[in-house]
Design an enzyme around this catalytic site. Structure first.
Site, PDB file in Angstrom:
ATOM      1  N   TYR A  24       0.824  -1.210   0.000  1.00  0.00           N
ATOM      2  CA  TYR A  24       0.000   0.000   0.000  1.00  0.00           C
ATOM      3  C   TYR A  24       0.859   1.261   0.000  1.00  0.00           C
ATOM      4  CZ  TYR A  24      -4.134  -2.777   0.746  1.00  0.00           C
ATOM      5  OH  TYR A  24      -5.155  -3.668   0.569  1.00  0.00           O
TER       6      TYR A  24
ATOM      7  N   GLY B 251     -12.262  -5.829   5.637  1.00  0.00           N
ATOM      8  CA  GLY B 251     -11.822  -5.620   4.246  1.00  0.00           C
ATOM      9  C   GLY B 251     -10.678  -6.569   3.907  1.00  0.00           C
TER      10      GLY B 251
ATOM     11  N   HIS C 248      -2.909  -9.408   4.956  1.00  0.00           N
ATOM     12  CA  HIS C 248      -1.774  -8.710   4.355  1.00  0.00           C
ATOM     13  C   HIS C 248      -0.497  -8.938   5.152  1.00  0.00           C
ATOM     14  CE1 HIS C 248      -5.007  -6.248   2.548  1.00  0.00           C
ATOM     15  NE2 HIS C 248      -4.165  -6.177   1.546  1.00  0.00           N
TER      16      HIS C 248
ATOM     17  N   ARG D 292     -10.907 -13.461   3.785  1.00  0.00           N
ATOM     18  CA  ARG D 292     -11.432 -14.322   2.728  1.00  0.00           C
ATOM     19  C   ARG D 292     -11.489 -15.769   3.189  1.00  0.00           C
ATOM     20  NH1 ARG D 292     -11.829 -12.982  -2.634  1.00  0.00           N
ATOM     21  NH2 ARG D 292     -11.108 -10.914  -3.200  1.00  0.00           N
TER      22      ARG D 292
ATOM     23  N   TYR E 114     -19.810  -8.691  -0.809  1.00  0.00           N
ATOM     24  CA  TYR E 114     -19.088  -7.725   0.006  1.00  0.00           C
ATOM     25  C   TYR E 114     -18.962  -6.372  -0.694  1.00  0.00           C
ATOM     26  CZ  TYR E 114     -15.808  -6.830   3.842  1.00  0.00           C
ATOM     27  OH  TYR E 114     -15.203  -6.370   4.967  1.00  0.00           O
TER      28      TYR E 114
HETATM   29  N1  SAH Z   1     -11.058  -1.382   5.567  1.00  0.00           N
HETATM   30  C1  SAH Z   1     -10.801  -0.803   4.260  1.00  0.00           C
HETATM   31  C2  SAH Z   1      -9.346  -0.960   3.813  1.00  0.00           C
HETATM   32  C3  SAH Z   1      -8.911  -2.378   3.575  1.00  0.00           C
HETATM   33  S1  SAH Z   1      -7.366  -2.467   2.712  1.00  0.00           S
HETATM   34  C4  SAH Z   1     -11.746  -1.394   3.233  1.00  0.00           C
HETATM   35  O1  SAH Z   1     -12.297  -2.473   3.471  1.00  0.00           O
HETATM   36  O2  SAH Z   1     -11.916  -0.791   2.176  1.00  0.00           O
HETATM   37  C5  SAH Z   1      -6.263  -3.080   3.945  1.00  0.00           C
HETATM   38  C6  SAH Z   1      -5.604  -1.985   4.764  1.00  0.00           C
HETATM   39  O3  SAH Z   1      -4.828  -2.621   5.775  1.00  0.00           O
HETATM   40  C7  SAH Z   1      -4.660  -1.107   3.952  1.00  0.00           C
HETATM   41  O4  SAH Z   1      -5.062   0.229   4.030  1.00  0.00           O
HETATM   42  C8  SAH Z   1      -3.290  -1.364   4.589  1.00  0.00           C
HETATM   43  O5  SAH Z   1      -2.448  -0.231   4.610  1.00  0.00           O
HETATM   44  C9  SAH Z   1      -3.694  -1.798   5.994  1.00  0.00           C
HETATM   45  N2  SAH Z   1      -2.647  -2.573   6.683  1.00  0.00           N
HETATM   46  C10 SAH Z   1      -1.956  -3.623   6.198  1.00  0.00           C
HETATM   47  N3  SAH Z   1      -1.072  -4.051   7.108  1.00  0.00           N
HETATM   48  C11 SAH Z   1      -1.197  -3.259   8.216  1.00  0.00           C
HETATM   49  C12 SAH Z   1      -0.560  -3.221   9.495  1.00  0.00           C
HETATM   50  N4  SAH Z   1       0.411  -4.065   9.806  1.00  0.00           N
HETATM   51  N5  SAH Z   1      -0.974  -2.302  10.385  1.00  0.00           N
HETATM   52  C13 SAH Z   1      -1.975  -1.427  10.068  1.00  0.00           C
HETATM   53  N6  SAH Z   1      -2.601  -1.396   8.858  1.00  0.00           N
HETATM   54  C14 SAH Z   1      -2.216  -2.313   7.942  1.00  0.00           C
END
Ligand code: SAH
Length: 266
Positions: A4, A116, A121, A156, A173
């Site tokens: 990101y 989300g 991630h 997921r 979703y």
């Molecule tokens: N909730 C929103 C965004 C989901 S995208 C939606 O559903 O649209 C996933 C988000 O997780 C991204 O913005 C990414 O920067 C954040 N993210 C990933 N790893 C992270 C971490 N270790 N700490 C905090 N945020 C994190």
């Protein structure tokens, strides 16, 4: 998270689609049913859920580890001129260091959300316990909620993805423009380590070519997620599981939800 950092994903954000009414109603109903007023959204992205929650009268602190996402969420806030939007706080914070990054109010927030498909991630570690970063993150996220408050996590259905080698489009979703998702799964000694999801979007601006956005996920199985919650919280918590926003019983072979949501009351 690094995925990101350069903000490239934002040029595809509209293609991923807005959240469906069904997913919004589900979230609002759960928060209201539990009498929540203060919400910490620890994966706010550009402000997807947070903006909606502020609109609906919740007091929201949004956080994310990506500078680009935080800047975008702040722009989302700046575009809203209604007085209630001045209550919306936005802060850079990483799940791995959450208690240092965010000061919780009193005993904690009424609700903490991480939705989300955000948690997957987190890259696995090479050590003996590949889920270590999940455990640290979940422990930190859980520490932010007050006694009697709730946590909402989703991810997921990686069980199904790994079983079939295919990913559903998740239209329950998001109103997504994705035409299909192509997968590549990396295994090490038979254990899935990483899934690269290539989202294929329709062409734009009179072009012929479809467009692809690739993103990596680190797949956690439903049982593994449940087990981590039990280990961190001990025996004393309520856990409701939903599949595509409907109550779900693990092992139910008649439905194959795209997304699992966990509602945990501590
Ligand atoms: N909730 C929103 C965004 C989901 S995208 C939606 O559903 O649209 C996933 C988000 O997780 C991204 O913005 C990414 O920067 C954040 N993210 C990933 N790893 C992270 C971490 N270790 N700490 C905090 N945020 C994190």
């Amino acid at each position: 998270m690094d995925q990101y950092a350069d903000g490239h994903i934002l040029s595809f954000w509209d293609c991923f689609g807005k959240k469906t009414e069904e997913s919004k109603t589900w979230l609002l109903n759960i928060l209201r049913k539990h009498g929540c007023k203060t919400v910490l959204d620890v994966a706010c992205g550009p402000g997807t859920e947070s903006e909606m929650l502020v609109e609906e009268g919740f007091t929201v602190l949004s956080s994310d580890a990506s500078d680009v996402m935080i800047t975008t969420a702040k722009k989302t806030r700046a575009a809203r001129k209604e007085a209630i939007f001045s209550t919306w706080e936005i802060k850079l914070a990483n799940w791995l260091t959450l208690p240092e990054d965010i000061q919780k109010p009193g005993e904690g927030f009424d609700a903490v959300i991480c939705v989300g498909n955000s948690l997957p991630h987190l890259p696995f570690t090479d050590g003996p316990d590949r889920l270590q970063p999940y455990k640290v993150s979940l422990t930190n996220i859980i520490s932010m909620v007050r006694p009697g408050g709730i946590l909402i996590f989703d991810h997921r259905n990686f069980d199904c993805i790994l079983e079939t080698g295919k990913s559903m489009l998740n239209t329950v979703y998001r109103n997504t423009l994705t035409k299909r998702i192509e997968l590549s799964i990396d295994y090490e000694k038979g254990v899935p380590q990483m899934i690269i999801m290539n989202y294929i979007f329709p062409p734009i601006g009179g072009q012929q070519q479809t467009r692809t956005f690739s993103i990596d996920f680190y797949p956690v199985l439903l049982n593994e997620f449940n087990q981590m919650l039990s280990t961190i919280l001990g025996g004393t918590f309520q856990h409701s599981l939903y599949g595509d926003f409907k109550p779900y019983t693990p092992g139910d072979v008649h439905v194959k939800p795209g997304v699992f949501s966990h509602v945990v009351r501590v």
